[in-house]
Motif scaffolding. Sequence first.
Motif, PDB file in Angstrom:
ATOM      1  N   ASP A  28       1.813   9.721  -1.167  1.00  0.00           N
ATOM      2  CA  ASP A  28       1.282   8.567  -1.958  1.00  0.00           C
ATOM      3  C   ASP A  28       2.616   7.647  -1.930  1.00  0.00           C
ATOM      4  O   ASP A  28       3.636   8.263  -2.967  1.00  0.00           O
ATOM      5  N   PHE A  29       2.695   6.735  -1.453  1.00  0.00           N
ATOM      6  CA  PHE A  29       4.067   5.949  -1.224  1.00  0.00           C
ATOM      7  C   PHE A  29       4.285   5.273  -2.643  1.00  0.00           C
ATOM      8  O   PHE A  29       5.545   5.231  -3.006  1.00  0.00           O
ATOM      9  N   SER A  30       3.391   4.816  -3.246  1.00  0.00           N
ATOM     10  CA  SER A  30       3.727   4.222  -4.533  1.00  0.00           C
ATOM     11  C   SER A  30       4.314   5.096  -5.570  1.00  0.00           C
ATOM     12  O   SER A  30       5.274   4.672  -5.931  1.00  0.00           O
ATOM     13  N   CYS A 117       6.786  -0.967   4.790  1.00  0.00           N
ATOM     14  CA  CYS A 117       7.084  -1.914   4.037  1.00  0.00           C
ATOM     15  C   CYS A 117       6.924  -3.172   4.655  1.00  0.00           C
ATOM     16  O   CYS A 117       6.497  -4.450   3.976  1.00  0.00           O
ATOM     17  N   CYS A 118       6.876  -3.376   5.808  1.00  0.00           N
ATOM     18  CA  CYS A 118       6.728  -4.546   6.704  1.00  0.00           C
ATOM     19  C   CYS A 118       5.340  -4.706   7.291  1.00  0.00           C
ATOM     20  O   CYS A 118       5.157  -5.300   8.146  1.00  0.00           O
ATOM     21  N   HIS A 119       4.363  -4.206   6.648  1.00  0.00           N
ATOM     22  CA  HIS A 119       2.963  -3.994   7.097  1.00  0.00           C
ATOM     23  C   HIS A 119       2.478  -5.465   7.112  1.00  0.00           C
ATOM     24  O   HIS A 119       2.722  -6.162   6.122  1.00  0.00           O
ATOM     25  N   PRO A 120       1.425  -5.808   8.267  1.00  0.00           N
ATOM     26  CA  PRO A 120       0.928  -7.232   8.210  1.00  0.00           C
ATOM     27  C   PRO A 120       0.037  -7.271   7.082  1.00  0.00           C
ATOM     28  O   PRO A 120      -0.163  -8.596   6.807  1.00  0.00           O
ATOM     29  N   THR A 167      -4.056   0.922  -1.559  1.00  0.00           N
ATOM     30  CA  THR A 167      -5.366   0.648  -1.412  1.00  0.00           C
ATOM     31  C   THR A 167      -5.301   0.522   0.341  1.00  0.00           C
ATOM     32  O   THR A 167      -6.678   0.882   0.687  1.00  0.00           O
ATOM     33  N   SER A 168      -4.785   0.282   1.187  1.00  0.00           N
ATOM     34  CA  SER A 168      -5.074   0.004   2.491  1.00  0.00           C
ATOM     35  C   SER A 168      -5.090   1.287   3.187  1.00  0.00           C
ATOM     36  O   SER A 168      -5.511   1.419   4.404  1.00  0.00           O
ATOM     37  N   GLY A 169      -4.701   2.351   2.745  1.00  0.00           N
ATOM     38  CA  GLY A 169      -4.899   3.718   3.062  1.00  0.00           C
ATOM     39  C   GLY A 169      -3.769   3.948   4.213  1.00  0.00           C
ATOM     40  O   GLY A 169      -4.159   4.897   5.253  1.00  0.00           O
TER      41      GLY A 169
END
Length: 420
Positions: A28-30, A117-120, A167-169
């Motif tokens: 859980d990154f957040s 962090c740099c996800h499209p 939410t992107s998983g």
Amino acid sequence: MTDDRHVEDLLRELAPQVLGVLARRFGDFSTAEDAVQEGLLAAATQWPKEGLPDNPRGWLIQVAYRRMIELVRAEQARRNREDLAARREPDDRQLAPPADIEVTADRDDTLILLFMCCHPALSTASAIALTLRAVGGLTTAEIAHAFMVPEATMAQRISRAKQRIRTSGIPFRMPGDDDRSRRLDAVLHVLYLVFNEGHTSSGGSDLRRVELSGEAIRLARAVHAILPADSEVTGLLALMVLTEARSPARTGPSGELVSLADQDRSRWDAAAIAEGVALITAALPRGPVGPYQIQAAIAALHDEAPTAGETDWPQILALYEVLERHLASPVVSLNRSVATAMVHGPAAGLDALTALDADPRMAGHHRLYAARAHLYEMLGDRQAAVQNYRAAAGRTTSLPEQHYLRLRAARLAAADDSGA
């Protein structure tokens, strides 16, 4: 007592390591990022007063881990999922990190965090903010100050970015081979944007945002340490180092902007120049050659010139022509136009700038007017130069740039009035 600056630097180094430990364990990154931020706050409060613990990383992991448990419990209570809570809620023994967490802490998750962090899925603005917060260890207030937005606005931006990741998983792991190249491009792009904003602030009273340019270089070094054979990673680091090497001479005694041609080159950082030249010299033969390597080679030619008059402009122009084929950017075209003027004369440079008037990305931009003013000044057309310097000054929000451009216009206007 411990020096506050030393604590701040240490925490920024430890932040991604601790976040990686929690994100990997909990998935859980957040929530992990929230827990780490609270751990960093506790350390920033206690360590300067009480001194550094024997194992700063272990201390921070334990504090952040306990806070993570509290946040997980709070989330479970909020959702009121009693059956799930009964199965997942940790008992009191789990309040202390398990033994293997100290082993996993030795892993360096900086690159994984940068990729995440740099996800499209994130906008560029959100990726920059999240990178500085999660990987750079900057507080929300520091990031908001750097980009001149209210802290609440930046907090919302970061919160939305974290929610998008949730939410992107997105799994906490390196992307696969098929996705890695594209994602690495995004990582390098974000770091480059952060560096540029730090090197020349887009607005405000300060020419530079040292905390941003310094953080971009630190993170670029971290990526290079993990991917030393990647030529574009090396090229970006070389470009940053070579550009930053000129910073001591970019401002005068009163903080005024000093143009590249007028800088005291004895104030340039010779050690940084040597490092940057060595980096780009090693990267270019490895190939394939990309935009960051080409820009670093251009920066090296500027840095190695003993005087402005000895700059190898023909080679710089040739490199800009190559760069334009790799990177279709109006800024690159503008710089190529200036290099054209230095090789073939100001009239040729002005002709090259004309094409940018029709480009909506550059039309009306202060840099276009400033470049045109400089070339008109070279040509001896003082009136046109004054008009363009004033137009440029009216279109930038950077106070140091405004002052520089207006001063250039005033000096030329005074010389024109006197007939000099």
